[in-house]
Design an enzyme around this catalytic site. Structure first.
Site, PDB file in Angstrom:
ATOM      1  N   MET A   1      57.105  33.521  26.358  1.00  0.00           N
ATOM      2  CA  MET A   1      58.491  32.840  25.736  1.00  0.00           C
ATOM      3  C   MET A   1      59.849  33.513  27.286  1.00  0.00           C
ATOM      4  O   MET A   1      59.270  34.621  27.794  1.00  0.00           O
ATOM      5  CB  MET A   1      58.647  33.871  24.677  1.00  0.00           C
ATOM      6  CG  MET A   1      57.722  33.660  23.898  1.00  0.00           C
ATOM      7  SD  MET A   1      57.975  34.375  22.185  1.00  0.00           S
ATOM      8  CE  MET A   1      56.168  33.776  21.082  1.00  0.00           C
TER       9      MET A   1
ATOM     10  N   SER B   1      45.481  34.562  18.889  1.00  0.00           N
ATOM     11  CA  SER B   1      46.955  34.779  19.171  1.00  0.00           C
ATOM     12  C   SER B   1      47.345  36.791  20.387  1.00  0.00           C
ATOM     13  O   SER B   1      47.066  37.677  19.302  1.00  0.00           O
ATOM     14  CB  SER B   1      47.755  34.058  18.957  1.00  0.00           C
ATOM     15  OG  SER B   1      49.531  35.054  19.646  1.00  0.00           O
TER      16      SER B   1
ATOM     17  N   MET C   1      56.573  28.489  26.115  1.00  0.00           N
ATOM     18  CA  MET C   1      57.692  28.841  25.403  1.00  0.00           C
ATOM     19  C   MET C   1      58.734  28.356  26.319  1.00  0.00           C
ATOM     20  O   MET C   1      59.777  29.916  26.262  1.00  0.00           O
ATOM     21  CB  MET C   1      57.300  29.387  23.552  1.00  0.00           C
ATOM     22  CG  MET C   1      57.054  28.767  22.395  1.00  0.00           C
ATOM     23  SD  MET C   1      56.964  30.217  21.383  1.00  0.00           S
ATOM     24  CE  MET C   1      55.191  30.563  22.192  1.00  0.00           C
TER      25      MET C   1
ATOM     26  N   ASP D   1      50.896  33.411  23.957  1.00  0.00           N
ATOM     27  CA  ASP D   1      51.781  32.675  23.883  1.00  0.00           C
ATOM     28  C   ASP D   1      53.703  33.042  25.098  1.00  0.00           C
ATOM     29  O   ASP D   1      53.225  34.464  25.438  1.00  0.00           O
ATOM     30  CB  ASP D   1      52.488  33.498  22.480  1.00  0.00           C
ATOM     31  CG  ASP D   1      51.625  32.810  21.319  1.00  0.00           C
ATOM     32  OD1 ASP D   1      52.252  31.381  21.811  1.00  0.00           O
ATOM     33  OD2 ASP D   1      51.755  33.537  20.568  1.00  0.00           O
TER      34      ASP D   1
ATOM     35  N   ASP E   1      49.699  27.150  14.803  1.00  0.00           N
ATOM     36  CA  ASP E   1      50.111  27.969  15.044  1.00  0.00           C
ATOM     37  C   ASP E   1      51.185  28.789  14.252  1.00  0.00           C
ATOM     38  O   ASP E   1      52.034  27.688  14.074  1.00  0.00           O
ATOM     39  CB  ASP E   1      50.606  27.822  16.527  1.00  0.00           C
ATOM     40  CG  ASP E   1      50.776  29.026  16.981  1.00  0.00           C
ATOM     41  OD1 ASP E   1      50.409  29.883  16.944  1.00  0.00           O
ATOM     42  OD2 ASP E   1      51.406  28.892  18.642  1.00  0.00           O
TER      43      ASP E   1
ATOM     44  N   MET F   1      53.574  23.366  15.337  1.00  0.00           N
ATOM     45  CA  MET F   1      54.087  24.550  14.618  1.00  0.00           C
ATOM     46  C   MET F   1      53.979  25.149  13.568  1.00  0.00           C
ATOM     47  O   MET F   1      54.930  24.397  12.754  1.00  0.00           O
ATOM     48  CB  MET F   1      55.473  24.833  15.441  1.00  0.00           C
ATOM     49  CG  MET F   1      55.238  25.628  17.358  1.00  0.00           C
ATOM     50  SD  MET F   1      54.198  26.931  17.566  1.00  0.00           S
ATOM     51  CE  MET F   1      55.428  28.393  16.842  1.00  0.00           C
TER      52      MET F   1
ATOM     53  N   HIS G   1      44.701  32.537  22.620  1.00  0.00           N
ATOM     54  CA  HIS G   1      45.738  31.892  22.754  1.00  0.00           C
ATOM     55  C   HIS G   1      47.023  32.705  23.626  1.00  0.00           C
ATOM     56  O   HIS G   1      46.731  33.811  22.519  1.00  0.00           O
ATOM     57  CB  HIS G   1      46.072  31.610  21.208  1.00  0.00           C
ATOM     58  CG  HIS G   1      47.385  30.689  21.387  1.00  0.00           C
ATOM     59  ND1 HIS G   1      47.502  29.200  21.659  1.00  0.00           N
ATOM     60  CD2 HIS G   1      48.833  30.559  20.962  1.00  0.00           C
ATOM     61  CE1 HIS G   1      48.775  28.777  21.160  1.00  0.00           C
ATOM     62  NE2 HIS G   1      49.614  29.983  21.066  1.00  0.00           N
TER      63      HIS G   1
ATOM     64  N   HIS H   1      50.398  29.012  26.418  1.00  0.00           N
ATOM     65  CA  HIS H   1      51.347  27.535  25.369  1.00  0.00           C
ATOM     66  C   HIS H   1      53.151  28.121  25.748  1.00  0.00           C
ATOM     67  O   HIS H   1      53.283  29.310  25.206  1.00  0.00           O
ATOM     68  CB  HIS H   1      51.504  28.355  23.262  1.00  0.00           C
ATOM     69  CG  HIS H   1      52.590  27.595  22.506  1.00  0.00           C
ATOM     70  ND1 HIS H   1      52.831  28.355  20.967  1.00  0.00           N
ATOM     71  CD2 HIS H   1      53.617  26.994  23.029  1.00  0.00           C
ATOM     72  CE1 HIS H   1      53.615  27.576  21.158  1.00  0.00           C
ATOM     73  NE2 HIS H   1      54.019  26.763  21.482  1.00  0.00           N
TER      74      HIS H   1
HETATM   75  C1  DX5 Z   1      54.747  32.171  18.115  1.00  0.00           C
HETATM   76  C2  DX5 Z   1      53.511  31.695  18.376  1.00  0.00           C
HETATM   77  C3  DX5 Z   1      52.402  31.936  17.469  1.00  0.00           C
HETATM   78  C4  DX5 Z   1      52.305  33.518  17.561  1.00  0.00           C
HETATM   79  C5  DX5 Z   1      51.282  33.605  15.532  1.00  0.00           C
HETATM   80  O1  DX5 Z   1      55.620  31.761  18.530  1.00  0.00           O
HETATM   81  O2  DX5 Z   1      53.309  30.667  19.093  1.00  0.00           O
HETATM   82  O3  DX5 Z   1      51.182  31.710  18.102  1.00  0.00           O
HETATM   83  O4  DX5 Z   1      51.337  34.718  18.073  1.00  0.00           O
HETATM   84  O5  DX5 Z   1      51.395  34.906  15.478  1.00  0.00           O
HETATM   85  P1  DX5 Z   1      50.988  34.801  14.105  1.00  0.00           P
HETATM   86  O6  DX5 Z   1      49.891  34.626  13.914  1.00  0.00           O
HETATM   87  O7  DX5 Z   1      51.366  36.198  13.736  1.00  0.00           O
HETATM   88  O8  DX5 Z   1      52.172  34.211  12.806  1.00  0.00           O
HETATM   89 ZN    ZN Z   2      51.460  29.481  19.989  1.00  0.00          ZN
END
Ligand code: DX5
Ligand code: ZN
Length: 223
Positions: free
Chosen positions: A41, A12, A72, A39, A180, A141, A37, A70
């Protein structure tokens, strides 16, 4: 036929050093990553803001790995076309967001991307069941979404993984089960044992002294 026993490792980028983004992307690929990956947000669906389509399009030329995006976002359907244009390969949306999941998943597939559906730890698993035949990826998640570096929520989330695996077998479906949040060299085996085959890891990979060794360890099958 997809081999769900083959483990896919997806670093990620949230945990990367963004001031050296292209180097970090190449480091992940050279270390043996299977997917990257990303993320996204929006500060509404989750209490954090990360990056948008232009960031994704700046990563695209630096890797041939599938970009596993991903979202969010409170209104993912509105932004899907921009992430498609930015070069996403997989687009995952949350079942809890404010949209019609069936329509958004169809929109993603018709745009030529693989559709994924995500559920947060506190969400009733029944919420995703109507869509399992429409998806290529179920993202379970394993922390509450929004931040990297949180502890793996085994008790709350492993039943989701086990339910997904059981329903996939019972109905002859073919979606990846992706986990994740809080994945490291020990929790990865817990997730795999319950049926996950795609492992997203940020902190434990980008923060490792040797990312190649960390990926190799997380890939080892030990159930
Ligand atoms: C959290 C994200 C994850 C995050 C995971 O909302 O969706 O993808 O990057 O990070 P780690 O591996 O540090 O928990
Ligand atoms: Zn993620």
């Amino acid at each position: 036929m997809i081999d769900f026993n083959r483990r896919i490792i997806a670093p990620s980028i949230l945990a990367a050093d963004w001031s050296r983004l292209a180097d970090e992307v190449r480091r992940a690929e050279a270390s043996g990553a299977d997917w990257l990956h990303l993320d996204v947000m929006d500060g509404h669906f989750v209490d954090n803001i990360s990056f948008g389509p232009s960031f994704v399009s700046q990563i695209r030329p630096h890797t041939s790995l599938p970009l596993d995006v991903h979202l969010m976002l409170e209104h993912p359907d509105h932004y899907v076309p921009r992430f498609v244009a930015a070069g996403a390969n997989h687009i995952t949306v949350h079942v809890e967001a404010d949209h019609d999941p069936a329509a958004t998943l169809k929109q993603i597939r018709e745009a030529g991307c693989r559709p994924g559906l995500a559920l947060s730890p506190d969400t009733d698993f029944q919420k995703v069941v109507p869509y399992l035949a429409e998806i290529d990826i179920l993202l379970v998640m394993t922390v509450r979404p929004g931040f990297g570096g949180q502890p793996f929520m085994e008790k709350e989330t492993m039943p989701h993984v086990a339910n997904a695996k059981r329903l996939r077998e019972e109905h002859g479906l073919a979606f990846h089960i992706e986990v994740d949040g809080g994945i490291d060299s020990s929790t990865v085996h817990v997730a795999a044992k319950h049926g996950a085959n795609v492992m997203v890891a940020g902190t434990s990979l980008f923060g490792a002294p040797d990312m190649g060794a960390a990926i190799a360890t997380q890939r080892q099958t030990r159930m």
